[in-house]
Scaffold this active site. Structure first.
Site, mmCIF file in Angstrom:
data_model
loop_
_atom_site.group_PDB
_atom_site.id
_atom_site.type_symbol
_atom_site.label_atom_id
_atom_site.label_comp_id
_atom_site.label_asym_id
_atom_site.label_seq_id
_atom_site.Cartn_x
_atom_site.Cartn_y
_atom_site.Cartn_z
ATOM 1 C CD GLU A 13 -31.837 -12.801 10.725
ATOM 2 O OE1 GLU A 13 -32.853 -13.513 10.735
ATOM 3 O OE2 GLU A 13 -31.639 -11.895 9.892
ATOM 4 C CG ASP A 65 -19.880 -8.045 19.177
ATOM 5 O OD1 ASP A 65 -19.647 -7.709 18.017
ATOM 6 O OD2 ASP A 65 -19.433 -9.090 19.691
ATOM 7 C CG ASP A 88 -21.358 -5.129 7.700
ATOM 8 O OD1 ASP A 88 -22.203 -4.608 6.952
ATOM 9 O OD2 ASP A 88 -21.433 -5.078 8.941
ATOM 10 C CE LYS A 92 -10.548 0.203 0.746
ATOM 11 N NZ LYS A 92 -10.810 1.411 1.485
ATOM 12 C CB THR A 161 -32.377 -9.861 3.699
ATOM 13 O OG1 THR A 161 -31.212 -9.563 2.921
ATOM 14 C CG2 THR A 161 -32.345 -11.316 4.149
ATOM 15 C CE LYS A 162 -32.561 -1.054 3.880
ATOM 16 N NZ LYS A 162 -32.397 -0.146 5.007
ATOM 17 C CG PHE A 163 -27.912 -5.159 3.316
ATOM 18 C CD1 PHE A 163 -28.659 -4.642 4.359
ATOM 19 C CD2 PHE A 163 -26.767 -4.488 2.920
ATOM 20 C CE1 PHE A 163 -28.278 -3.480 5.007
ATOM 21 C CE2 PHE A 163 -26.369 -3.323 3.557
ATOM 22 C CZ PHE A 163 -27.127 -2.812 4.605
#
Ligand SMILES: C[S@@+](CC[C@H](N)C(=O)[O-])C[C@H]1O[C@@H](n2cnc3c(N)ncnc32)[C@H](O)[C@@H]1O
Length: 182
Positions: A13, A65, A88, A92, A161-163
């Protein structure tokens, strides 16, 4: 992976956040090994606490990472699954190049997934969902498991999930993509 002390299918994950959903998945699937990779230190600490509190022993963690770990620490064609939940979105246009899902990432998926393994992404940003769909569909070696050739309903194995909950609270939709390695 030796770190587990046993042989079992390995699921990675990427970016598990606070780890709530990874801990829930691991607890529900004790026959699978899970490797969580996260750069956010408090999230790593939170997941370690959950694992300790709940006695979950089929999860290992890298605080690093995820791309570097996949490239350097994971054997080719060894993974049963790769999860990327609510990455994320880098909204933009000039920041799109920072998104994890891009053509070079599809090459990495093809290299690290075992035949029959899967890549599962979910997002609450429609433009990122469509972008991922285009990038994953364009790459050779992966087959979209959606019968309609686009998105899938959330499978039972993926907890909210939280997000995701945050996005749902803002009225966002959710898009799941599941591609299998040919
Ligand atoms: C929007 S949050 C989603 C967290 C969690 N998956 C959820 O749904 O609640 C994205 C997470 O990915 C992590 N992340 C971003 N890039 C990463 C990378 N290259 N390697 C590891 N983690 C990364 C961030 O630190 C952040 O915790």
């Amino acid at each position: 992976m030796q770190a587990f002390g046993r042989q079992a299918p390995l699921i990675v994950e990427i970016g598990f956040g606070n780890g709530d959903s990874l801990a829930a998945m691991a607890a529900a699937n004790p026959h699978l090994n899970y490797l969580g990779i996260e750069v956010h230190r408090p999230g790593v600490g939170h997941l370690m606490m959950l694992l300790e509190q709940q006695g979950i022993n089929n999860v290992r963690i890298y605080h690093h990472d995820a791309i570097e770990i996949l490239e350097r620490k994971i054997a080719d064609h060894s993974l049963a699954g790769i999860h990327l939940f609510f990455p994320d979105p880098w909204q933009k246009r000039r920041h799109h190049k920072r998104r994890i899902v891009r053509p070079s990432f599809v090459d990495l998926l093809n290299k690290k997934l075992a035949v029959g393994g899967y890549f599962h992404a979910a997002t609450d940003w429609e433009h990122y969902a469509k972008d991922m769909l285009a990038i994953l569909s364009a790459g050779a070696g992966l087959r979209n498991t959606s019968p309609s050739g686009d998105f899938c309903p959330r499978p039972a194995y993926r907890p909210l999930t939280k997000f995701e909950n945050r996005g749902l609270g803002l009225g966002h939709g959710v898009w799941d993509l599941i591609f299998a390695k040919l």
